[in-house]
Write an enzyme that holds these catalytic residues in place. Structure first.
Site, PDB file in Angstrom:
ATOM      1  N   GLU A  95      29.913  26.882  28.361  1.00 28.94           N
ATOM      2  CA  GLU A  95      28.779  25.985  28.166  1.00 28.94           C
ATOM      3  C   GLU A  95      28.919  24.747  29.042  1.00 28.94           C
ATOM      4  OE1 GLU A  95      27.041  26.977  23.823  1.00 28.94           O
ATOM      5  OE2 GLU A  95      28.781  25.670  23.795  1.00 28.94           O
ATOM      6  N   CYS A 108      28.129  17.396  31.730  1.00 26.99           N
ATOM      7  CA  CYS A 108      29.389  17.597  31.003  1.00 26.99           C
ATOM      8  C   CYS A 108      29.811  19.040  31.258  1.00 26.99           C
ATOM      9  CB  CYS A 108      29.141  17.337  29.514  1.00 26.99           C
ATOM     10  SG  CYS A 108      30.595  17.662  28.497  1.00 26.99           S
ATOM     11  N   CYS A 115      39.843  26.883  24.652  1.00 28.76           N
ATOM     12  CA  CYS A 115      40.815  25.806  24.830  1.00 28.76           C
ATOM     13  C   CYS A 115      42.047  26.127  24.003  1.00 28.76           C
ATOM     14  CB  CYS A 115      40.227  24.472  24.374  1.00 28.76           C
ATOM     15  SG  CYS A 115      41.321  23.056  24.685  1.00 28.76           S
ATOM     16  N   CYS A 119      42.845  21.034  18.608  1.00 22.23           N
ATOM     17  CA  CYS A 119      42.674  19.784  17.873  1.00 22.23           C
ATOM     18  C   CYS A 119      41.964  20.111  16.555  1.00 22.23           C
ATOM     19  CB  CYS A 119      41.890  18.778  18.707  1.00 22.23           C
ATOM     20  SG  CYS A 119      42.798  18.357  20.220  1.00 22.23           S
ATOM     21  N   CYS A 122      38.016  20.101  16.278  1.00 22.62           N
ATOM     22  CA  CYS A 122      37.215  20.561  17.417  1.00 22.62           C
ATOM     23  C   CYS A 122      36.903  22.047  17.309  1.00 22.62           C
ATOM     24  CB  CYS A 122      37.971  20.278  18.717  1.00 22.62           C
ATOM     25  SG  CYS A 122      37.093  20.828  20.197  1.00 22.62           S
ATOM     26  N   CYS A 338      29.940  16.546  21.415  1.00 24.60           N
ATOM     27  CA  CYS A 338      31.390  16.629  21.634  1.00 24.60           C
ATOM     28  C   CYS A 338      32.061  17.558  20.641  1.00 24.60           C
ATOM     29  CB  CYS A 338      32.041  15.259  21.448  1.00 24.60           C
ATOM     30  SG  CYS A 338      31.334  14.006  22.455  1.00 24.60           S
TER      31      CYS A 338
HETATM   32  N1  SAH Z   1      40.305  18.660  26.255  1.00 26.39           N
HETATM   33  C1  SAH Z   1      39.813  17.413  26.784  1.00 26.39           C
HETATM   34  C2  SAH Z   1      38.363  17.519  27.201  1.00 26.39           C
HETATM   35  C3  SAH Z   1      37.384  17.702  26.044  1.00 26.39           C
HETATM   36  S1  SAH Z   1      36.527  16.203  25.859  1.00 26.39           S
HETATM   37  C4  SAH Z   1      40.012  16.321  25.761  1.00 26.39           C
HETATM   38  O1  SAH Z   1      40.293  16.639  24.603  1.00 26.39           O
HETATM   39  O2  SAH Z   1      39.959  15.153  26.104  1.00 26.39           O
HETATM   40  C5  SAH Z   1      35.756  16.382  24.341  1.00 26.39           C
HETATM   41  C6  SAH Z   1      35.939  15.140  23.486  1.00 26.39           C
HETATM   42  O3  SAH Z   1      35.261  15.350  22.242  1.00 26.39           O
HETATM   43  C7  SAH Z   1      37.401  14.910  23.159  1.00 26.39           C
HETATM   44  O4  SAH Z   1      37.688  13.556  23.073  1.00 26.39           O
HETATM   45  C8  SAH Z   1      37.480  15.558  21.800  1.00 26.39           C
HETATM   46  O5  SAH Z   1      38.585  15.145  21.064  1.00 26.39           O
HETATM   47  C9  SAH Z   1      36.175  15.153  21.170  1.00 26.39           C
HETATM   48  N2  SAH Z   1      35.792  15.973  20.034  1.00 26.39           N
HETATM   49  C10 SAH Z   1      36.228  17.214  19.735  1.00 26.39           C
HETATM   50  N3  SAH Z   1      35.686  17.641  18.590  1.00 26.39           N
HETATM   51  C11 SAH Z   1      34.866  16.645  18.146  1.00 26.39           C
HETATM   52  C12 SAH Z   1      34.007  16.514  17.039  1.00 26.39           C
HETATM   53  N4  SAH Z   1      33.878  17.488  16.146  1.00 26.39           N
HETATM   54  N5  SAH Z   1      33.325  15.368  16.901  1.00 26.39           N
HETATM   55  C13 SAH Z   1      33.442  14.388  17.826  1.00 26.39           C
HETATM   56  N6  SAH Z   1      34.212  14.465  18.909  1.00 26.39           N
HETATM   57  C14 SAH Z   1      34.937  15.584  19.075  1.00 26.39           C
END
Ligand code: SAH
Length: 362
Positions: A95, A108, A115, A119, A122, A338
């Protein structure tokens, strides 16, 4: 010619294309013409490159591929955010998201199918990793979105904040940035690109030495080692303290700062004490903080805090002189926000096993 031997022009930096022409005893300025067609004019077929002779076009089509992701689905949110589901040559889906008027136009884009970082909040992490994207597939997302949105002549920003962890796919990501930055192609300035990472330390240290240096965003999300171990599991390998030390040493350009992303989870990491600890941790770093109130999703065991709690957290930072912004979530109605990017794909190992394997490798 056997497929395995074919080269893909979408994967080539200008110097590699020049080398191709050099080896074929042809003038190397053709490489610039091709870059202009592919990146400047959004062409995906050698036959359309009409300032090249017919024989040359035929030869190129014989020698080279020009792989371009195809649009499998396109969804537009009420706020104008548009999510593209793109299909790669081998059928995998990724995506990419267009976020208009922030005030800039922002793409984006993804760096991996899935991934490995897992986390806790996520959705992409739930997929596990399927494979790395190639440099051509990373750049290809920009090529496709520019064409689909009729933006070939517009200025835009790129954030590597889609699916995947860019520093877990280092070489392809850096090659993609060099292609995007090439003055004969899209000529995207490094300050228009932001690389977001959980902090894969050896790769972050390598990034510090790159000539083409994007802006840096760190997904911090927590102020204690124990809690970050839980929320961002790679912390068990590369801890908070080491990460912040690396940030302190990171060579920043004049007037630029590191963005620290901090997802707010109600009752977990959103109290004024957390905010005060964050202020202390960032002491001595040219930093700004971007708060991301959780985008909730089924299967994510956390709650988005109220606006009042978000504001209270932001206020503590601001009162201590830390620049803070709250990310207004875009495209939530189409799951383009995000951490909400996810595609159905097959994978070999369960996500937990993948992460374990990854931590052993480094
Ligand atoms: N792997 C890299 C790039 C992804 S950026 C990184 O983690 O930085 C995507 C961003 O959205 C990251 O900061 C991630 O932690 C955040 N994110 C992931 N899940 C989310 C959620 N459910 N709500 C808000 N932000 C989220």
């Amino acid at each position: 010619m056997a497929t395995a031997l074919r080269t893909d022009a979408a994967e080539m930096e200008l110097a590699e294309l020049e080398h191709y022409f050099f080896s074929a005893n042809a003038p190397k300025f053709h490489a610039r013409q091709i870059f202009q067609w592919i990146y400047g004019r959004g062409v995906t077929d050698f036959a359309a490159m009409t300032d090249l002779g017919r024989d040359l076009r035929a030869q190129l089509a014989r020698d080279l591929d020009l792989s371009t992701p195809t649009v499998a689905r396109r969804e537009r949110s009420a706020d104008g955010t548009t999510k593209f589901l793109l299909q790669l040559a081998d059928g995998h889906l990724i995506e990419s998201v267009f976020i208009p008027d922030t005030p800039s136009q922002t793409f984006c884009i993804s760096t991996q199918v899935g991934c490995a970082m897992r986390c806790a909040f996520c959705l992409t992490g739930k997929m596990g990793i399927v494979r790395n994207l190639t440099a051509g597939e990373i750049v290809g997302q920009v090529r496709v979105l520019l064409r689909e949105l009729n933006m070939l002549d517009e200025r835009f920003n790129i954030v590597l904040m889609g699916m995947g962890e860019p520093l877990h796919n280092y070489d392809a990501t850096m090659k993609a940035l060099r292609i995007l930055g090439d003055e004969h192609g899209l000529a995207v300035a490094p300050r228009r690109i932001t690389l977001s990472t959980v902090g894969v330390l050896p790769a972050l240290e390598r990034l510090a030495t790159e000539p083409f240096m994007p802006n840096l965003a760190i997904s911090l999300h927590s102020t204690t080692e124990d809690q970050r171990d839980m929320l961002v599991p790679i912390n068990r390998k590369y801890g908070l303290k080491e990460l912040l030390d690396a940030c302190r040493k990171f060579p920043l350009k004049r007037r630029s700062r590191i963005t620290f992303e901090y997802v707010l989870l109600e009752g977990v990491n959103d109290t004024p004490e957390d905010a005060r600890r964050l202020v202390k941790l960032l002491h001595g770093i040219k930093a700004k903080v971007n708060l991301l109130p959780l985008n909730e999703a089924p299967g994510i065991p956390f709650t988005r805090p109220s606006d009042a709690r978000v504001n209270r957290f932001a206020q503590v930072l601001a009162d201590h002189g830390v620049t803070v912004s709250v990310r207004r979530s875009r495209g939530r109605d189409i799951r383009a926000a995000c951490g909400q990017l996810i595609t159905e794909s097959s994978r070999k190992l369960a996500p937990g096993a993948q992460l374990a394997q990854l931590m052993e490798q480094h």
